[in-house]
Design an enzyme around this catalytic site. Structure first.
Site, PDB file in Angstrom:
ATOM      1  N   HIS A 119      -7.092  27.692  66.282  1.00 57.45           N
ATOM      2  CA  HIS A 119      -6.101  28.618  65.747  1.00 57.45           C
ATOM      3  C   HIS A 119      -4.704  28.414  66.315  1.00 57.45           C
ATOM      4  O   HIS A 119      -3.746  29.040  65.813  1.00 57.45           O
ATOM      5  CB  HIS A 119      -6.554  30.070  65.951  1.00 57.45           C
ATOM      6  CG  HIS A 119      -6.206  30.964  64.793  1.00 57.45           C
ATOM      7  ND1 HIS A 119      -6.773  32.200  64.603  1.00 57.45           N
ATOM      8  CD2 HIS A 119      -5.346  30.801  63.757  1.00 57.45           C
ATOM      9  CE1 HIS A 119      -6.285  32.757  63.507  1.00 57.45           C
ATOM     10  NE2 HIS A 119      -5.402  31.928  62.981  1.00 57.45           N
ATOM     11  N   ASP A 142      -9.182  38.185  62.254  1.00 57.84           N
ATOM     12  CA  ASP A 142      -9.667  37.521  63.466  1.00 57.84           C
ATOM     13  C   ASP A 142     -10.379  38.549  64.340  1.00 57.84           C
ATOM     14  O   ASP A 142     -10.031  39.734  64.323  1.00 57.84           O
ATOM     15  CB  ASP A 142      -8.460  36.940  64.222  1.00 57.84           C
ATOM     16  CG  ASP A 142      -8.811  35.843  65.215  1.00 57.84           C
ATOM     17  OD1 ASP A 142      -9.908  35.892  65.803  1.00 57.84           O
ATOM     18  OD2 ASP A 142      -7.966  34.945  65.415  1.00 57.84           O
ATOM     19  N   HIS A 144     -10.001  38.240  67.442  1.00 60.94           N
ATOM     20  CA  HIS A 144      -9.087  38.221  68.586  1.00 60.94           C
ATOM     21  C   HIS A 144      -7.648  38.375  68.113  1.00 60.94           C
ATOM     22  O   HIS A 144      -7.296  37.930  67.013  1.00 60.94           O
ATOM     23  CB  HIS A 144      -9.233  36.909  69.353  1.00 60.94           C
ATOM     24  CG  HIS A 144     -10.647  36.539  69.660  1.00 60.94           C
ATOM     25  ND1 HIS A 144     -11.429  35.795  68.785  1.00 60.94           N
ATOM     26  CD2 HIS A 144     -11.432  36.824  70.726  1.00 60.94           C
ATOM     27  CE1 HIS A 144     -12.641  35.630  69.312  1.00 60.94           C
ATOM     28  NE2 HIS A 144     -12.672  36.249  70.477  1.00 60.94           N
ATOM     29  N   ASP A 146      -4.945  36.994  69.625  1.00 62.25           N
ATOM     30  CA  ASP A 146      -4.212  35.734  69.815  1.00 62.25           C
ATOM     31  C   ASP A 146      -2.725  35.990  70.065  1.00 62.25           C
ATOM     32  O   ASP A 146      -1.862  35.247  69.592  1.00 62.25           O
ATOM     33  CB  ASP A 146      -4.386  34.817  68.591  1.00 62.25           C
ATOM     34  CG  ASP A 146      -5.823  34.370  68.384  1.00 62.25           C
ATOM     35  OD1 ASP A 146      -6.634  34.546  69.306  1.00 62.25           O
ATOM     36  OD2 ASP A 146      -6.131  33.849  67.300  1.00 62.25           O
ATOM     37  N   HIS A 159      -4.758  28.618  71.789  1.00 63.80           N
ATOM     38  CA  HIS A 159      -5.231  29.236  70.546  1.00 63.80           C
ATOM     39  C   HIS A 159      -5.293  30.754  70.667  1.00 63.80           C
ATOM     40  O   HIS A 159      -5.423  31.447  69.649  1.00 63.80           O
ATOM     41  CB  HIS A 159      -6.578  28.650  70.092  1.00 63.80           C
ATOM     42  CG  HIS A 159      -7.774  29.144  70.843  1.00 63.80           C
ATOM     43  ND1 HIS A 159      -9.055  29.108  70.307  1.00 63.80           N
ATOM     44  CD2 HIS A 159      -7.922  29.665  72.090  1.00 63.80           C
ATOM     45  CE1 HIS A 159      -9.921  29.585  71.179  1.00 63.80           C
ATOM     46  NE2 HIS A 159      -9.255  29.925  72.267  1.00 63.80           N
ATOM     47  N   ASP A 250      -9.434  33.388  60.772  1.00 66.00           N
ATOM     48  CA  ASP A 250     -10.333  32.777  61.749  1.00 66.00           C
ATOM     49  C   ASP A 250     -11.761  33.116  61.339  1.00 66.00           C
ATOM     50  O   ASP A 250     -12.093  34.294  61.147  1.00 66.00           O
ATOM     51  CB  ASP A 250     -10.024  33.327  63.142  1.00 66.00           C
ATOM     52  CG  ASP A 250     -10.769  32.600  64.258  1.00 66.00           C
ATOM     53  OD1 ASP A 250     -11.933  32.214  64.057  1.00 66.00           O
ATOM     54  OD2 ASP A 250     -10.187  32.445  65.350  1.00 66.00           O
ATOM     55  N   ASP A 252     -14.299  33.390  62.939  1.00 64.83           N
ATOM     56  CA  ASP A 252     -15.018  34.287  63.852  1.00 64.83           C
ATOM     57  C   ASP A 252     -14.721  35.765  63.579  1.00 64.83           C
ATOM     58  O   ASP A 252     -15.259  36.640  64.266  1.00 64.83           O
ATOM     59  CB  ASP A 252     -14.771  33.921  65.315  1.00 64.83           C
ATOM     60  CG  ASP A 252     -13.388  34.309  65.851  1.00 64.83           C
ATOM     61  OD1 ASP A 252     -12.695  35.147  65.260  1.00 64.83           O
ATOM     62  OD2 ASP A 252     -12.994  33.740  66.904  1.00 64.83           O
ATOM     63  N   GLU A 295     -11.248  27.364  63.026  1.00 60.50           N
ATOM     64  CA  GLU A 295     -12.278  27.589  64.046  1.00 60.50           C
ATOM     65  C   GLU A 295     -13.709  27.382  63.562  1.00 60.50           C
ATOM     66  O   GLU A 295     -14.653  27.868  64.187  1.00 60.50           O
ATOM     67  CB  GLU A 295     -12.129  28.973  64.695  1.00 60.50           C
ATOM     68  CG  GLU A 295     -10.797  29.190  65.415  1.00 60.50           C
ATOM     69  CD  GLU A 295     -10.659  28.444  66.749  1.00 60.50           C
ATOM     70  OE1 GLU A 295     -11.632  27.783  67.178  1.00 60.50           O
ATOM     71  OE2 GLU A 295      -9.571  28.544  67.366  1.00 60.50           O
TER      72      GLU A 295
END
Length: 348
Positions: A119, A142, A144, A146, A159, A250, A252, A295
């Protein structure tokens, strides 16, 4: 559409002209790069997504698809840590290369689809998009945020710092990271919305709250429902005026049961229906101009079936962002066909 009120009426009245004025073509840019984090294998993500049938799926939507192949990244032999940030110069060069590729794709009238890779590449993708569309807004899906800086990041991995490079409000909080002198912050905090957060570092939480960034954690999604989340998201970003959307997704963000082949999975993620609803609603605005899908790591997940499931999910996300619907996308069939007068009658 989930939008309501004056914004809904305005977008509905302009949606048709917006979609017809925009060139219906897609540019795929592969970015096989992994130095923004420490797990190898994510550089094979673009191939896995293509192998899962991306080009064929988009062609079925009747888009002209231009696959520009993969970018070639230079890995510097000498690239010392900056503070505890690994590979800063290598990542900086990679993001600059991505920026140029995405900028050219958008300038040519394509909807840019950047395939990662990790990312950190979104630094370049969003910056390149902003070169052509300075008024863009960003939806970051996402697990996260980031948005760490080198001073708040527990790992140092870039990332996990992508958004911090973009935000004007963090300019005086960011040290001069080697490799990134080519860019300046270009995005305001009010032009960003997060969806799907569930693993936010302490420093990131302070940044989100201090800057008043609009975000929806998985708890918010549970509480509000994904329809209301998208209503608020699009109202927040588009109420002032319609403008280009950049979607950075992302994999995830999904629950690991759906997307196991990724480097930083977090339990309790988006369901399939929630994730696809997000992308369907973004498509329905007619304003998506560029997106990232990052990712996917084919070396993780526990076996070929897990990799295939994750890559196929990535294709679903991209396709639904570009118009595939769960009702069925029948682009060329606008009305029920009637039999022609000269049709030969069946004979016994």
């Amino acid at each position: 559409m989930a939008l309501r009120g004056s914004l809904s009426r305005f977008l509905q009245s302009t949606l048709s002209s917006c979609q017809h004025s925009r060139a219906h073509s897609v540019a795929i840019v592969g970015a096989p790069f992994s130095k923004g984090q420490k797990r190898r294998g994510v550089e094979h993500g673009p191939k896995a997504i293509r192998d899962a049938g991306l080009v064929e799926r988009l062609a079925n939507l009747e888009y002209p698809v231009h696959d520009f192949g993969d970018l070639s990244f230079q890995h510097l032999e000498k690239d010392d840590h900056f503070m505890h940030v690994p590979y800063p110069r290598t990542v900086g060069r990679a993001t600059q290369l991505v920026s140029g590729a995405v900028s050219r794709a958008v300038e040519a009238g394509h909807t840019s689809v950047m395939l990662g890779g990790d990312h950190s590449l979104a630094i370049g993708s969003v910056e390149g998009h902003a070169q052509q569309s300075p008024d863009l807004c960003l939806i970051w899906v996402d697990a996260h945020a980031d948005i760490n800086t080198p001073l708040t990041s527990p790992s140092g991995n870039l990332h996990g710092q992508s958004v911090a490079f973009m935000l004007k409000e963090l300019q005086d909080k960011m040290p001069d990271v080697p490799g990134f002198s080519w860019m300046k912050p270009f995005l305001k905090a009010r032009d960003l919305v997060y969806i799907g957060l569930r693993d936010v570092d302490p420093g990131e939480h302070v940044i989100l709250k201090s800057l008043g960034i609009q975000y929806f954690s998985m708890r918010d999604i549970d509480r509000m429902g994904i329809q209301r989340v998208m209503e608020v998201t699009l109202d927040h970003l588009l109420a002032r005026k319609p403008r280009p959307i950049h979607l950075s997704f992302d994999i995830d963000a999904f629950d690991p049961a759906l997307a196991p082949a990724t480097g930083t999975p977090v339990n309790g993620g988006l369901t399939y229906r929630e994730g696809i609803y997000i992308t369907e609603e973004i498509h329905n605005t007619g304003l998506l101009s560029a997106m990232d899908l990052v990712e996917v790591n084919p070396t993780l997940g526990g076996g070929p079936e897990a990799v295939e499931a994750t890559a196929t999910l990535a294709v679903d996300v991209i396709a639904s962002s570009l118009g595939q619907t769960r009702e069925g996308a029948h682009v060329s069939l606008q009305e029920i066909p009637a039999p022609k007068e000269d049709t030969e009658q069946l004979r016994l």
